[in-house]
Design a protein around this motif. Sequence first.
Motif, PDB file in Angstrom:
ATOM      1  N   TYR A  16     -18.565  35.478  -0.403  1.00  0.00           N
ATOM      2  CA  TYR A  16     -18.762  36.759   0.275  1.00  0.00           C
ATOM      3  C   TYR A  16     -19.249  37.718  -0.811  1.00  0.00           C
ATOM      4  CZ  TYR A  16     -16.128  34.768   4.145  1.00  0.00           C
ATOM      5  OH  TYR A  16     -15.709  33.967   5.176  1.00  0.00           O
ATOM      6  N   GLN A  17     -20.547  37.837  -0.899  1.00  0.00           N
ATOM      7  CA  GLN A  17     -21.138  38.572  -2.030  1.00  0.00           C
ATOM      8  C   GLN A  17     -20.688  40.032  -2.084  1.00  0.00           C
ATOM      9  OE1 GLN A  17     -25.337  37.789  -2.414  1.00  0.00           O
ATOM     10  NE2 GLN A  17     -25.716  39.547  -3.726  1.00  0.00           N
ATOM     11  N   GLU A  18     -20.393  40.575  -0.883  1.00  0.00           N
ATOM     12  CA  GLU A  18     -20.054  42.007  -0.821  1.00  0.00           C
ATOM     13  C   GLU A  18     -18.627  42.283  -1.326  1.00  0.00           C
ATOM     14  OE1 GLU A  18     -20.399  39.903   1.620  1.00  0.00           O
ATOM     15  OE2 GLU A  18     -18.724  40.106   3.030  1.00  0.00           O
ATOM     16  N   GLU A  80     -24.721  35.513  -0.233  1.00  0.00           N
ATOM     17  CA  GLU A  80     -23.655  34.523  -0.490  1.00  0.00           C
ATOM     18  C   GLU A  80     -23.554  34.203  -1.982  1.00  0.00           C
ATOM     19  OE1 GLU A  80     -24.422  31.132   2.043  1.00  0.00           O
ATOM     20  OE2 GLU A  80     -23.615  32.179   3.796  1.00  0.00           O
ATOM     21  N   SER A  83     -20.122  37.474  -6.963  1.00  0.00           N
ATOM     22  CA  SER A  83     -20.054  38.920  -7.189  1.00  0.00           C
ATOM     23  C   SER A  83     -19.695  39.240  -8.639  1.00  0.00           C
ATOM     24  CB  SER A  83     -19.058  39.576  -6.229  1.00  0.00           C
ATOM     25  OG  SER A  83     -17.805  38.937  -6.306  1.00  0.00           O
ATOM     26  N   LYS A 151     -15.470  35.538  -3.900  1.00  0.00           N
ATOM     27  CA  LYS A 151     -14.565  35.143  -2.806  1.00  0.00           C
ATOM     28  C   LYS A 151     -15.239  33.976  -2.092  1.00  0.00           C
ATOM     29  CE  LYS A 151     -10.994  36.130  -0.180  1.00  0.00           C
ATOM     30  NZ  LYS A 151      -9.653  36.052  -0.772  1.00  0.00           N
ATOM     31  N   LYS A 153     -16.820  31.279   0.265  1.00  0.00           N
ATOM     32  CA  LYS A 153     -17.215  31.320   1.681  1.00  0.00           C
ATOM     33  C   LYS A 153     -17.569  29.903   2.115  1.00  0.00           C
ATOM     34  CE  LYS A 153     -20.339  34.029   4.602  1.00  0.00           C
ATOM     35  NZ  LYS A 153     -21.596  34.788   4.616  1.00  0.00           N
TER      36      LYS A 153
END
Length: 196
Positions: A16-18, A80, A83, A151, A153
């Motif tokens: 979860y790139q965000e 995706e 981060s 995170k 995914k």
Amino acid sequence: MISELILKCRSFRRFYQEIAIPESDLLEMVNNARLSASGRNMQSMKYIIVHTKQMCNELFPLLSWAGYIPNQGGTPKDGERPSAYLVMLNDNNLSSNYFWDHGIAAQNILLTAVEKGWGGVIIGAVNREKLRELWKIPAHLDVLQVIALGKPKETVVIEPMTSDGSVKYWRDENGIHHVPKRTLEDIIVHLPNADK
Ligand SMILES: Cc1cc2nc3c(=O)[nH]c(=O)nc-3n(C[C@H](O)[C@H](O)[C@H](O)COP(=O)(O)O)c2cc1C
């Protein structure tokens, strides 16, 4: 407990790139790397903590992803991507012989990440020359590898190795990433006369 953590500590490549990893968690990972075993206790590992969007964007194209599945989306798509990253360096001013320190430190980093709900992957396929040039990494610091973090995914599962002995991981139609592992018996060497 430790076995569960090791089982959970797979190589994750989609995130979860965000969702950003707090800097304090990244520092805890590096701190646990700092406490790792070190050949001759030279402790020559150094780290660049990468968490800004700009640095993540600069680093990403210099890494190669999931070589066994180039046509199954092994390289994470935009949205995706990791981060954060830890770039692992060796400080040759301290020692140019770092034995296996970077492997041990990397595992401590990934175990710390997984325990905190993050995940990642060791990336050895790094365009080191371009990275050095781009970020003006001083000559006495060798780029050893990069730990990509975020995170997760994706689901990654371990499979028994098939009889053809293939070590290639694969993705199924649901996007689940399967990783063959040799059995315990496969990796124990029984010497003749050892029990006598
Ligand atoms: C030293 C080392 C270098 C690696 N380099 C890469 C890499 O460049 N790109 C990549 O996608 N995965 C890389 N990996 C991850 C391996 O592909 C992964 O560990 C293997 O497929 C087994 O999966 P698992 O970690 O989930 O058990 C590397 C792993 C290690 C230990």
